[in-house]
Design an enzyme around this catalytic site. Structure first.
Site, short mmCIF file in Angstrom:
data_model
loop_
_atom_site.label_atom_id
_atom_site.label_comp_id
_atom_site.label_asym_id
_atom_site.label_seq_id
_atom_site.Cartn_x
_atom_site.Cartn_y
_atom_site.Cartn_z
N ASP A 283 0.86 -1.10 -0.05
CA ASP A 283 0.13 0.00 0.00
C ASP A 283 0.97 1.34 -0.04
OD1 ASP A 283 -2.45 1.59 0.31
OD2 ASP A 283 -1.80 1.41 2.49
N ASP B 296 -0.17 5.23 1.22
CA ASP B 296 -0.31 6.00 2.35
C ASP B 296 -0.39 5.17 3.58
OD1 ASP B 296 -1.68 8.95 1.06
OD2 ASP B 296 -1.66 7.28 -0.23
N ASP C 247 -1.93 -0.89 6.00
CA ASP C 247 -2.08 -0.40 7.08
C ASP C 247 -3.83 -0.17 7.51
OD1 ASP C 247 -2.30 1.76 5.17
OD2 ASP C 247 -2.49 3.20 7.12
#
Length: 228
Positions: free
Chosen positions: A18, A20, A180
């Protein structure tokens, strides 16, 4: 720093990330864009500790935080105006305070040296993804960059991850995906990849991660070396 030989020793063929909250700490620039909108509407600015945990939730997630209960009273036109204002400000200031998380550049360099393919799968719109990545030379070595609008489906749907695996020429079951957010872990699990929860990212309550059913979790990016 050298690559842990156990990490990809005939077990994992590649790794996907991922963006960000996983590779890049973009929270401050996203929060600045939110506070620009709030300032235009003469509303109180959000503090870093408040917006950090929703930094991965896109423009609407940030606006819901900033406007609180009043968000429900905004018309569709007002919401879209605020959303566009936030995106415009963010695009113009996409990499003022954004940095790589600690250990990211070293690990990616190791992957390059070992000729282990890696790529990026994010829900961020492509025009923002591209504008952001140009600020970090290491990102030019990514084997693929898939954004939220690259395909008809985005995370938590597994399609972007499966297409990324094809681009890297790796088998999904032999690929790690690090993210996250719950949608990251759901996408990885649905794609039959090995899911890794980045606890250092934009997570409100680390305890909630226990319910995500991630295969692994890491408190620091460098702990990816310890996965075997």
């Amino acid at each position: 720093m050298t690559l842990n030989s156990n990490l990809f020793n005939h077990k994992y063929e590649g790794i996907l990330f991922d963006l960000d909250g996983t590779l890049l700490d973009t929270a401050s620039d996203l929060g600045n864009a939110l506070n620009h909108v709030l300032n235009q509407h003469k509303r109180k600015a959000c503090e870093y500790d408040a917006y950090r945990c929703v930094a991965s939730d896109g423009a609407l997630g940030l606006l819901k935080l900033g406007f609180g209960e009043d968000f429900a009273n905004l018309s569709k036109t007002e919401v879209e105006t605020c959303r566009q204002m936030l995106l415009d400000h963010y695009q113009q200031n996409v990499c003022v305070d954004t940095t790589l998380f600690e250990g990211v550049e070293e690990l990616l360099e190791d992957l390059n040296q070992q000729q282990i393919p890696w790529g990026i799968v994010t829900n961020k719109p492509s025009f923002l993804t591209e504008a952001l990545l140009t600020n970090f030379p290491i990102m030019s070595y990514s084997g693929c960059v898939i954004s939220g609008d690259t395909y008809i489906k985005r995370k938590p749907h597994p399609l972007p991850l499966l297409e990324a695996a094809k681009a890297l020429k790796v088998k999904p079951e032999n690929t790690l995906y690090v993210g996250d957010a719950l949608r990251d872990i759901e996408a990885a699990n649905n794609a039959n990849m090995v899911s890794v929860a980045a606890l250092y990212g934009y997570i409100n309550d680390p305890k909630e991660v226990q319910e995500w059913k991630a295969d692994y979790s890491v408190e620091r990016f460098s702990q990816i070396y310890e996965i075997n």
